[in-house]
Design an enzyme around this catalytic site. Structure first.
Site, PDB file in Angstrom:
ATOM      1  N   GLU A   1      -8.601   0.471  -2.864  1.00 17.77           N
ATOM      2  CA  GLU A   1      -9.375   0.504  -1.617  1.00 17.77           C
ATOM      3  C   GLU A   1     -10.312   1.691  -1.691  1.00 17.77           C
ATOM      4  O   GLU A   1      -9.901   2.771  -2.131  1.00 17.77           O
ATOM      5  CB  GLU A   1      -8.420   0.741  -0.450  1.00 17.77           C
ATOM      6  CG  GLU A   1      -8.237  -0.425   0.442  1.00 17.77           C
ATOM      7  CD  GLU A   1      -7.324  -0.048   1.589  1.00 17.77           C
ATOM      8  OE1 GLU A   1      -7.606   0.927   2.300  1.00 17.77           O
ATOM      9  OE2 GLU A   1      -6.312  -0.735   1.732  1.00 17.77           O
TER      10      GLU A   1
ATOM     11  N   ARG B   1      -9.439   8.131  -1.045  1.00 21.69           N
ATOM     12  CA  ARG B   1     -10.412   8.603  -0.053  1.00 21.69           C
ATOM     13  C   ARG B   1     -11.252   9.733  -0.613  1.00 21.69           C
ATOM     14  O   ARG B   1     -10.792  10.501  -1.456  1.00 21.69           O
ATOM     15  CB  ARG B   1      -9.681   9.100   1.204  1.00 21.69           C
ATOM     16  CG  ARG B   1      -9.189   7.982   2.089  1.00 21.69           C
ATOM     17  CD  ARG B   1      -8.540   8.563   3.327  1.00 21.69           C
ATOM     18  NE  ARG B   1      -8.328   7.543   4.331  1.00 21.69           N
ATOM     19  CZ  ARG B   1      -9.193   7.267   5.315  1.00 21.69           C
ATOM     20  NH1 ARG B   1     -10.308   7.962   5.452  1.00 21.69           N
ATOM     21  NH2 ARG B   1      -8.923   6.324   6.181  1.00 21.69           N
TER      22      ARG B   1
ATOM     23  N   HIS C   1      -5.663   3.698  -1.520  1.00 22.84           N
ATOM     24  CA  HIS C   1      -6.998   4.042  -1.014  1.00 22.84           C
ATOM     25  C   HIS C   1      -7.339   5.447  -1.512  1.00 22.84           C
ATOM     26  O   HIS C   1      -6.713   6.423  -1.085  1.00 22.84           O
ATOM     27  CB  HIS C   1      -6.962   3.989   0.519  1.00 22.84           C
ATOM     28  CG  HIS C   1      -8.286   4.232   1.158  1.00 22.84           C
ATOM     29  ND1 HIS C   1      -8.487   4.061   2.513  1.00 22.84           N
ATOM     30  CD2 HIS C   1      -9.493   4.609   0.654  1.00 22.84           C
ATOM     31  CE1 HIS C   1      -9.743   4.346   2.814  1.00 22.84           C
ATOM     32  NE2 HIS C   1     -10.374   4.699   1.701  1.00 22.84           N
TER      33      HIS C   1
ATOM     34  N   HIS D   1      -3.531  -4.712   7.725  1.00 31.00           N
ATOM     35  CA  HIS D   1      -3.646  -3.564   8.619  1.00 31.00           C
ATOM     36  C   HIS D   1      -2.767  -3.744   9.837  1.00 31.00           C
ATOM     37  O   HIS D   1      -2.942  -4.674  10.601  1.00 31.00           O
ATOM     38  CB  HIS D   1      -5.077  -3.268   9.059  1.00 31.00           C
ATOM     39  CG  HIS D   1      -5.275  -1.794   9.272  1.00 31.00           C
ATOM     40  ND1 HIS D   1      -4.745  -1.124  10.340  1.00 31.00           N
ATOM     41  CD2 HIS D   1      -5.901  -0.866   8.515  1.00 31.00           C
ATOM     42  CE1 HIS D   1      -5.040   0.145  10.243  1.00 31.00           C
ATOM     43  NE2 HIS D   1      -5.734   0.347   9.143  1.00 31.00           N
TER      44      HIS D   1
ATOM     45  N   ARG E   1      -7.053  12.861   0.945  1.00 34.58           N
ATOM     46  CA  ARG E   1      -5.978  13.324   1.837  1.00 34.58           C
ATOM     47  C   ARG E   1      -4.592  12.842   1.383  1.00 34.58           C
ATOM     48  O   ARG E   1      -3.604  13.453   1.691  1.00 34.58           O
ATOM     49  CB  ARG E   1      -6.235  12.907   3.282  1.00 34.58           C
ATOM     50  CG  ARG E   1      -6.128  11.419   3.504  1.00 34.58           C
ATOM     51  CD  ARG E   1      -6.216  11.076   4.966  1.00 34.58           C
ATOM     52  NE  ARG E   1      -7.563  11.295   5.494  1.00 34.58           N
ATOM     53  CZ  ARG E   1      -7.989  10.752   6.626  1.00 34.58           C
ATOM     54  NH1 ARG E   1      -7.175   9.999   7.337  1.00 34.58           N
ATOM     55  NH2 ARG E   1      -9.205  10.955   7.055  1.00 34.58           N
TER      56      ARG E   1
ATOM     57  N   THR F   1      -7.915   3.624   8.298  1.00 37.63           N
ATOM     58  CA  THR F   1      -9.125   2.813   8.445  1.00 37.63           C
ATOM     59  C   THR F   1      -9.131   2.194   9.839  1.00 37.63           C
ATOM     60  O   THR F   1      -8.143   1.581  10.247  1.00 37.63           O
ATOM     61  CB  THR F   1      -9.116   1.677   7.391  1.00 37.63           C
ATOM     62  OG1 THR F   1      -8.674   2.217   6.160  1.00 37.63           O
ATOM     63  CG2 THR F   1     -10.488   1.085   7.229  1.00 37.63           C
TER      64      THR F   1
ATOM     65  N   ASN G   1       0.858  -1.177   0.000  1.00 36.29           N
ATOM     66  CA  ASN G   1       0.000   0.000   0.000  1.00 36.29           C
ATOM     67  C   ASN G   1       0.909   1.247   0.000  1.00 36.29           C
ATOM     68  O   ASN G   1       1.698   1.432   0.931  1.00 36.29           O
ATOM     69  CB  ASN G   1      -0.883  -0.039   1.255  1.00 36.29           C
ATOM     70  CG  ASN G   1      -1.799   1.153   1.363  1.00 36.29           C
ATOM     71  OD1 ASN G   1      -1.387   2.281   1.114  1.00 36.29           O
ATOM     72  ND2 ASN G   1      -3.034   0.932   1.755  1.00 36.29           N
TER      73      ASN G   1
HETATM   74  N1  PXP Z   1      -5.774  -3.022   4.500  1.00 38.12           N
HETATM   75  C1  PXP Z   1      -6.675  -2.030   4.578  1.00 38.12           C
HETATM   76  C2  PXP Z   1      -8.094  -2.340   4.275  1.00 38.12           C
HETATM   77  C3  PXP Z   1      -6.298  -0.720   4.939  1.00 38.12           C
HETATM   78  O1  PXP Z   1      -7.204   0.251   5.033  1.00 38.12           O
HETATM   79  C4  PXP Z   1      -4.931  -0.461   5.172  1.00 38.12           C
HETATM   80  C5  PXP Z   1      -4.490   0.937   5.517  1.00 38.12           C
HETATM   81  O2  PXP Z   1      -4.726   1.790   4.459  1.00 38.12           O
HETATM   82  C6  PXP Z   1      -4.030  -1.537   5.060  1.00 38.12           C
HETATM   83  C7  PXP Z   1      -4.472  -2.800   4.743  1.00 38.12           C
HETATM   84  C8  PXP Z   1      -2.564  -1.342   5.302  1.00 38.12           C
HETATM   85  O3  PXP Z   1      -2.384  -1.065   6.640  1.00 38.12           O
HETATM   86  P1  PXP Z   1      -0.950  -0.583   7.148  1.00 38.12           P
HETATM   87  O4  PXP Z   1      -0.660   0.712   6.469  1.00 38.12           O
HETATM   88  O5  PXP Z   1      -1.133  -0.463   8.621  1.00 38.12           O
HETATM   89  O6  PXP Z   1       0.012  -1.679   6.754  1.00 38.12           O
END
Ligand code: PXP
Length: 401
Positions: free
Chosen positions: A228, A203, A201, A349, A207, A259, A165
């Site tokens: 996302e 949004r 993502h 996440h 942002r 999130t 990500n």
């Molecule tokens: N999965 C989802 C659905 C998320 O919203 C995020 C954060 O944008 C991630 C994974 C990645 O999380 P992290 O940045 O904490 O690795």
């Protein structure tokens, strides 16, 4: 088919997965060495069950399960093995019991199938205390064996994928309001280092990731672009035009830093089902980001999701080993339930260089979505190295691949 599943339970609000129950019933016949025999599994509601209970046992209330062993001269299913009989289960009662015992509905229904099957095979807890104990022991043993069998029948076909990500590359850019660092360039470096997917993502408040980023990423990402997004009309239309390789639906709140929890599919079922239909028509597979929770998994099947992404945040944030173990078990069990229910399973996440290994080793999980930990490490050691180090952890159970 040795199991005839007759689903007479018609409550749209209840999420039963008949294929999963049928599969478990088949495995149970195997464990009981009754592979050559057949039985009917009938799912009913409380009012039908009350009628059967009155007719056959002169009791005026519903019950959870009734077994009717086949008698000599009973009609056989043509061309099939010896008939064991019928197991009737009230899904209404099973639901109440599942809630009371803090189990998923499929867990409770599986226990009732085991109980009913043992009755068909001559076990009877009402005859004596000794028989009640013997039946209870056999039930526990069968449940354990079934768990073992479903676990060992889950075999990973490929090693887990790592999707990076790159939102936080855009976060740094937006802090200055200029053009650097560019998440599109970062995505290319991640792919060259071996990442199997890129996640962003978009949004509603823009942002970090901007419309320009997703347009360029669509043109440049060679692996897989996972968009996302919240299920907002504007973003849905962008996704339909963009046609990413998949989308992941997440809850989106203006005030959150990232999130927070998983999406509550049950609360937003109609809207989600509609969004998924639109995406399916456009050929875009949908994943839903959920907490590791049986009811949400069952709801994900109902709304027609292809994937679920299990929220690993609570596991990562745990402050003691005991708490971390508990959260891990929850993810493991949820991933198994989702996998057995026919969903493809991703996770993400909060995963970092310490917490990822254990999740990557789960055979049910296809892909990990990791952002913050990798981008943070990249600031210190460079993005290429940060991705390669994470890949080594994700692929650790598969040396030489
Ligand atoms: N999965 C989802 C659905 C998320 O919203 C995020 C954060 O944008 C991630 C994974 C990645 O999380 P992290 O940045 O904490 O690795």
């Amino acid at each position: 088919m040795p199991v005839h599943l007759v689903d007479q339970y018609h409550d749209a609000a209840c999420r039963i997965n008949p294929a999963l129950l049928e599969n478990r019933a088949l495995l149970l016949l195997d464990l009981l060495q009754c592979r050559e025999q057949v039985f009917s599994l009938v799912l009913v509601d409380d009012s039908a069950m009350a009628e059967y209970n009155h007719r056959y046992r002169k009791k005026n209330t519903p019950t959870n399960v009734l077994s009717f062993p086949a008698r000599d001269g009973d009609e056989q299913f043509p061309g099939q093995g010896a008939e064991l009989g019928d197991v009737l289960i009230s899904v209404d009662t099973a639901k109440v019991e599942a809630r009371r015992e803090n189990k998923s509905i499929h867990h409770r229904l599986t226990e009732l199938i085991i109980h009913g099957l043992l009755h068909l095979l001559g076990y009877d807890h009402e005859r004596s205390e000794q028989e009640a104990l013997a039946m209870w022991d056999r039930e526990q043993e069968l449940f354990r064996q079934l768990r073992h069998k479903t676990n060992s029948s889950i075999e990973r076909r490929t090693m887990p994928h790592l999707a990076i990500n790159v939102d936080h590359v855009a976060t740094v850019r937006q802090a200055r309001g200029i053009t650097e660092p560019d998440p599109v360039l970062a995505a290319g470096i991640c792919e060259l280092a071996g990442a199997e997917g890129i996640v962003v993502h978009l949004r509603e408040d823009r942002r970090h990731i901007q419309d320009r980023d997703v347009l360029l990423l669509r043109q440049t990402v060679k692996t897989k672009l996972n968009l996302e997004m919240g299920a907002a009309k504007e973003i849905i239309n962008i996704a339909l035009d963009l046609k990413p390789d998949m989308i992941t639906l997440v809850p989106e709140k203006r005030k959150e830093l990232t999130t927070e929890g998983g999406l509550d599919i049950i609360a937003g079922e109609k809207k989600l089902a509609k969004t998924i239909q639109k995406m399916s028509k456009a050929g875009i597979p949908v994943s839903i980001f959920i907490d590791p929770d049986a009811a949400q998994i069952e709801a994900a099947v109902d709304v027609g999701a292809t994937f679920v992404e299990l929220h690993t945040g609570r596991y990562c944030d745990a402050t003691s080993e005991k708490e971390r173990d508990l959260e891990f078990r929850l993810i493991e069990q949820s991933a198994e339930l989702a996998f057995e229910s026919g969903l493809r399973v991703n996770a993400g996440h909060g995963l970092d260089y310490l917490t990822t290994g254990r999740i990557a080793a789960l055979p049910t999980i296809e892909e990990l979505s990791i952002g913050h930990a990798v981008i943070s490490r990249a600031v210190l050691v460079g993005l290429d190295q940060a991705v390669r180090e994470m890949l080594a952890i994700v692929r650790r159970p598969f040396p030489g691949q």
